[in-house]
Design a protein around this motif. Structure first.
Motif, PDB file in Angstrom:
ATOM      1  N   VAL A 273     -19.516 -50.705 -37.477  1.00  0.00           N
ATOM      2  CA  VAL A 273     -19.966 -52.095 -37.364  1.00  0.00           C
ATOM      3  C   VAL A 273     -19.310 -52.957 -38.450  1.00  0.00           C
ATOM      4  CG1 VAL A 273     -21.995 -53.601 -37.538  1.00  0.00           C
ATOM      5  CG2 VAL A 273     -22.107 -51.499 -36.170  1.00  0.00           C
TER       6      VAL A 273
ATOM      7  N   GLU B  61     -20.283 -47.221 -49.683  1.00  0.00           N
ATOM      8  CA  GLU B  61     -20.440 -45.947 -50.378  1.00  0.00           C
ATOM      9  C   GLU B  61     -20.678 -44.894 -49.305  1.00  0.00           C
ATOM     10  OE1 GLU B  61     -23.225 -44.988 -53.971  1.00  0.00           O
ATOM     11  OE2 GLU B  61     -24.418 -45.317 -52.181  1.00  0.00           O
ATOM     12  N   THR B  62     -19.997 -43.760 -49.392  1.00  0.00           N
ATOM     13  CA  THR B  62     -20.209 -42.693 -48.412  1.00  0.00           C
ATOM     14  C   THR B  62     -21.592 -42.089 -48.608  1.00  0.00           C
ATOM     15  OG1 THR B  62     -17.867 -42.243 -48.491  1.00  0.00           O
ATOM     16  CG2 THR B  62     -19.250 -40.495 -47.601  1.00  0.00           C
TER      17      THR B  62
ATOM     18  N   ALA C 263     -28.826 -35.096 -27.519  1.00  0.00           N
ATOM     19  CA  ALA C 263     -29.027 -35.233 -28.940  1.00  0.00           C
ATOM     20  C   ALA C 263     -30.525 -35.297 -29.182  1.00  0.00           C
ATOM     21  CB  ALA C 263     -28.387 -36.515 -29.458  1.00  0.00           C
TER      22      ALA C 263
ATOM     23  N   ARG D 191     -29.530 -42.588 -36.930  1.00  0.00           N
ATOM     24  CA  ARG D 191     -29.406 -43.832 -36.151  1.00  0.00           C
ATOM     25  C   ARG D 191     -30.187 -44.935 -36.867  1.00  0.00           C
ATOM     26  NH1 ARG D 191     -31.216 -39.989 -32.623  1.00  0.00           N
ATOM     27  NH2 ARG D 191     -29.786 -39.282 -30.993  1.00  0.00           N
TER      28      ARG D 191
ATOM     29  N   GLY E 109     -24.693 -48.146 -31.138  1.00  0.00           N
ATOM     30  CA  GLY E 109     -23.855 -48.874 -32.098  1.00  0.00           C
ATOM     31  C   GLY E 109     -22.358 -48.674 -31.909  1.00  0.00           C
TER      32      GLY E 109
HETATM   33  C1  LIG Z   1     -26.505 -38.143 -33.060  1.00  0.00           C
HETATM   34  C2  LIG Z   1     -26.102 -39.534 -32.731  1.00  0.00           C
HETATM   35  C3  LIG Z   1     -25.514 -39.814 -31.504  1.00  0.00           C
HETATM   36  C4  LIG Z   1     -25.107 -41.119 -31.202  1.00  0.00           C
HETATM   37  N1  LIG Z   1     -24.455 -41.340 -30.037  1.00  0.00           N
HETATM   38  C5  LIG Z   1     -24.028 -42.599 -29.743  1.00  0.00           C
HETATM   39  C6  LIG Z   1     -23.315 -42.837 -28.557  1.00  0.00           C
HETATM   40  O1  LIG Z   1     -23.018 -41.916 -27.783  1.00  0.00           O
HETATM   41  N2  LIG Z   1     -22.927 -44.120 -28.281  1.00  0.00           N
HETATM   42  C7  LIG Z   1     -23.218 -45.159 -29.109  1.00  0.00           C
HETATM   43  O2  LIG Z   1     -22.871 -46.308 -28.804  1.00  0.00           O
HETATM   44  N3  LIG Z   1     -23.884 -44.952 -30.268  1.00  0.00           N
HETATM   45  C8  LIG Z   1     -24.299 -43.693 -30.597  1.00  0.00           C
HETATM   46  N4  LIG Z   1     -24.980 -43.463 -31.745  1.00  0.00           N
HETATM   47  C9  LIG Z   1     -25.360 -44.604 -32.579  1.00  0.00           C
HETATM   48  C10 LIG Z   1     -24.218 -45.088 -33.442  1.00  0.00           C
HETATM   49  O3  LIG Z   1     -23.576 -43.983 -34.045  1.00  0.00           O
HETATM   50  C11 LIG Z   1     -24.752 -46.062 -34.508  1.00  0.00           C
HETATM   51  O4  LIG Z   1     -25.582 -47.040 -33.936  1.00  0.00           O
HETATM   52  C12 LIG Z   1     -23.597 -46.782 -35.217  1.00  0.00           C
HETATM   53  O5  LIG Z   1     -22.634 -45.834 -35.641  1.00  0.00           O
HETATM   54  C13 LIG Z   1     -24.113 -47.581 -36.396  1.00  0.00           C
HETATM   55  O6  LIG Z   1     -22.993 -48.009 -37.128  1.00  0.00           O
HETATM   56  P1  LIG Z   1     -23.164 -48.703 -38.536  1.00  0.00           P
HETATM   57  O7  LIG Z   1     -21.809 -49.092 -38.997  1.00  0.00           O
HETATM   58  O8  LIG Z   1     -24.220 -49.760 -38.435  1.00  0.00           O
HETATM   59  O9  LIG Z   1     -23.822 -47.580 -39.467  1.00  0.00           O
HETATM   60  P2  LIG Z   1     -23.126 -46.369 -40.255  1.00  0.00           P
HETATM   61  O10 LIG Z   1     -22.066 -45.744 -39.465  1.00  0.00           O
HETATM   62  O11 LIG Z   1     -24.241 -45.496 -40.749  1.00  0.00           O
HETATM   63  O12 LIG Z   1     -22.426 -47.101 -41.477  1.00  0.00           O
HETATM   64  C14 LIG Z   1     -23.141 -47.690 -42.516  1.00  0.00           C
HETATM   65  C15 LIG Z   1     -22.294 -47.576 -43.765  1.00  0.00           C
HETATM   66  O13 LIG Z   1     -22.925 -48.284 -44.849  1.00  0.00           O
HETATM   67  C16 LIG Z   1     -22.934 -47.454 -46.012  1.00  0.00           C
HETATM   68  N5  LIG Z   1     -24.021 -47.896 -46.850  1.00  0.00           N
HETATM   69  C17 LIG Z   1     -25.350 -47.830 -46.593  1.00  0.00           C
HETATM   70  N6  LIG Z   1     -26.048 -48.407 -47.579  1.00  0.00           N
HETATM   71  C18 LIG Z   1     -25.142 -48.859 -48.486  1.00  0.00           C
HETATM   72  C19 LIG Z   1     -25.260 -49.542 -49.715  1.00  0.00           C
HETATM   73  N7  LIG Z   1     -26.448 -49.908 -50.213  1.00  0.00           N
HETATM   74  N8  LIG Z   1     -24.137 -49.858 -50.396  1.00  0.00           N
HETATM   75  C20 LIG Z   1     -22.903 -49.506 -49.889  1.00  0.00           C
HETATM   76  N9  LIG Z   1     -22.747 -48.850 -48.720  1.00  0.00           N
HETATM   77  C21 LIG Z   1     -23.850 -48.534 -48.029  1.00  0.00           C
HETATM   78  C22 LIG Z   1     -23.112 -46.061 -45.433  1.00  0.00           C
HETATM   79  O14 LIG Z   1     -22.797 -45.053 -46.331  1.00  0.00           O
HETATM   80  C23 LIG Z   1     -22.163 -46.124 -44.235  1.00  0.00           C
HETATM   81  O15 LIG Z   1     -20.837 -45.889 -44.655  1.00  0.00           O
HETATM   82  C24 LIG Z   1     -25.354 -42.162 -32.116  1.00  0.00           C
HETATM   83  C25 LIG Z   1     -25.904 -41.884 -33.359  1.00  0.00           C
HETATM   84  C26 LIG Z   1     -26.275 -40.583 -33.671  1.00  0.00           C
HETATM   85  C27 LIG Z   1     -26.840 -40.297 -35.028  1.00  0.00           C
END
Ligand SMILES: Cc1cc2nc3c(=O)[nH]c(=O)nc-3n(C[C@H](O)[C@H](O)[C@H](O)COP(=O)(O)OP(=O)(O)OC[C@H]3O[C@@H](n4cnc5c(N)ncnc54)[C@H](O)[C@@H]3O)c2cc1C
Length: 353
Positions: free
Chosen positions: A8, A28-29, A245, A288, A317
């Motif tokens: 995102v 941050e990872t 899942a 998630r 997401g």
């Molecule tokens: C098992 C599973 C299956 C899924 N399958 C699907 C699917 O088939 N199709 C689909 O569309 N979606 C799927 N999803 C959902 C999807 O993966 C997530 O909704 C989406 O990846 C969210 O992305 P994001 O960038 O918001 O979060 P994330 O990928 O978690 O990224 C957030 C980032 O922010 C960093 N961060 C957090 N807090 C801080 C902080 N305070 N300071 C600095 N960095 C920080 C984290 O370390 C991370 O790098 C699935 C999820 C899971 C767990």
């Protein structure tokens, strides 16, 4: 400035960059990050129960349909061809079960299903969502990271953010080492951790919901399959099958567990005639970012419009990352969103928080 560089945050950074902005990405990872852990389905049809009304459904369909152009631009910029499947998704229907048929879906009878997917157990048929599919989210994430790292006007700060200050003309983030960074706008894209930042004008109702997946050797189907209490996603090069899942309230605990493995093994038994011979290559979990109504929170804070929310994408997401990027990336540089986000505003939770 964007906090969080999962799919995102990276999609928002790419859009803001393409509109001429300099972007600061703070990330941050953390164990349990969702973007590399997901299954990669692009399934607005098969996930239609998660999408409660037409505006949300249309937004998700538009998100899916952005993928070809999104991946083609990524390939032009990085040389990386992200595996992408538009074969359609088959949602299996057991004897006596009611089949939900969202617009655009079609019925596949038992015989045709057997021809399409001879390795499945016998089902009375399937609902086919012809335009749904899947993307390899692990390759996608690494391509998007590589693109962000190669752009001079995107600065990636490897640090945790602990707090924000959005009362100033230029919002700030306070990092774990007490460094302070600022930008013209501040986007919260920190996935399951979004609620943890101090200094927010209102609580963000996002919590982690753990999902476990396993990967089998070989591509056991040609299509993404929904059924047996889970789903199956084929991957190419190397040929693998992802089985998912679980949905678990386990806080920020992001380890996989024997109980999760057993649940996924049961899915695999309910879907395939014979999957026992396929070796388990790996088993993992991710968090998630889930809101109470399972829909994302997108758009500006009603009182602090330089603060933009892009979190709570829940189960979808990966599907919604490119469209979130288009919408929030535009707003981050002061342009209007090309997509209506009113149904996804944080204000819908005002009654609860
Ligand atoms: C098992 C599973 C299956 C899924 N399958 C699907 C699917 O088939 N199709 C689909 O569309 N979606 C799927 N999803 C959902 C999807 O993966 C997530 O909704 C989406 O990846 C969210 O992305 P994001 O960038 O918001 O979060 P994330 O990928 O978690 O990224 C957030 C980032 O922010 C960093 N961060 C957090 N807090 C801080 C902080 N305070 N300071 C600095 N960095 C920080 C984290 O370390 C991370 O790098 C699935 C999820 C899971 C767990």
């Amino acid at each position: 400035m964007i906090l969080g560089a999962g799919l995102v945050g990276l999609a928002i950074a790419a859009e803001a960059y393409s509109r001429g902005a300099s972007v600061l990405l703070v990330d941050e990872t953390r164990p349990g990050e969702a973007s590399p852990a997901g299954a990669g389905m692009l399934a607005p049809g098969a996930e239609s129960e998660e999408l409660p009304n037409d505006p949300v459904r249309n937004f998700a369909v538009a998100g899916r349909d952005l993928y070809p152009a999104f991946l083609s631009a990524l390939r032009d910029e990085t040389g990386i061809d992200v595996p992408f499947d538009r074969n359609g998704i088959l949602e299996l229907v057991e004897d006596g079960q009611e089949a939900l048929r969202p617009p655009g879906s079609e019925w596949v009878d038992a015989r045709t299903l057997r021809e399409l997917e001879p390795g499945l157990r016998t089902f009375s048929g399937a609902v086919r969502h012809p335009r749904d599919g899947a993307v390899d989210n692990v390759v996608l994430l690494s391509a998007m990271r590589r693109r962000a790292e190669s752009r001079r006007s995107i600065t990636l700060v490897r640090a945790g953010a602990r707090a924000v200050n959005v009362t100033l003309a230029r919002p700030r983030a306070i990092l774990d080492d007490r460094d302070v960074v600022e930008g013209g706008s501040l986007v919260i894209a920190t996935g399951a951790w979004a609620a943890q930042l101090a200094g927010l004008p209102r609580p963000i109702p996002v919590r982690p919901v753990r999902g476990q997946l396993l990967m089998l050797e070989g591509a056991l189907t040609r299509h993404v399959i929904y059924g047996g209490g889970g789903y199956v996603v084929p991957r190419r090069s190397p040929e693998r099958t992802v089985v998912g899942a679980t949905m678990e309230e386990a806080g920020f605990e992001s380890q996989s567990t024997p109980a999760g493995l057993a649940e996924l093994t049961a899915v695999r038994r309910r879907v395939f005639q014979d999957s026992a011979s396929a070796h388990v290559v790996s088993h993992w979990a991710g968090l998630r970012p889930m809101t109470p109504d399972r829909l994302p929170i997108l758009g500006p804070d009603p009182e602090r419009p330089r603060l933009l929310y892009a979190c709570g994408h829940g189960r979808n997401g990966i599907l919604l990352a490119p469209i979130t990027g288009e919408a929030i990336g535009a707003m981050a540089v002061g342009a209007p969103s090309p997509h209506d986000l009113s149904m996804l505003s944080i204000q819908r939770f005002a009654r609860d928080t």
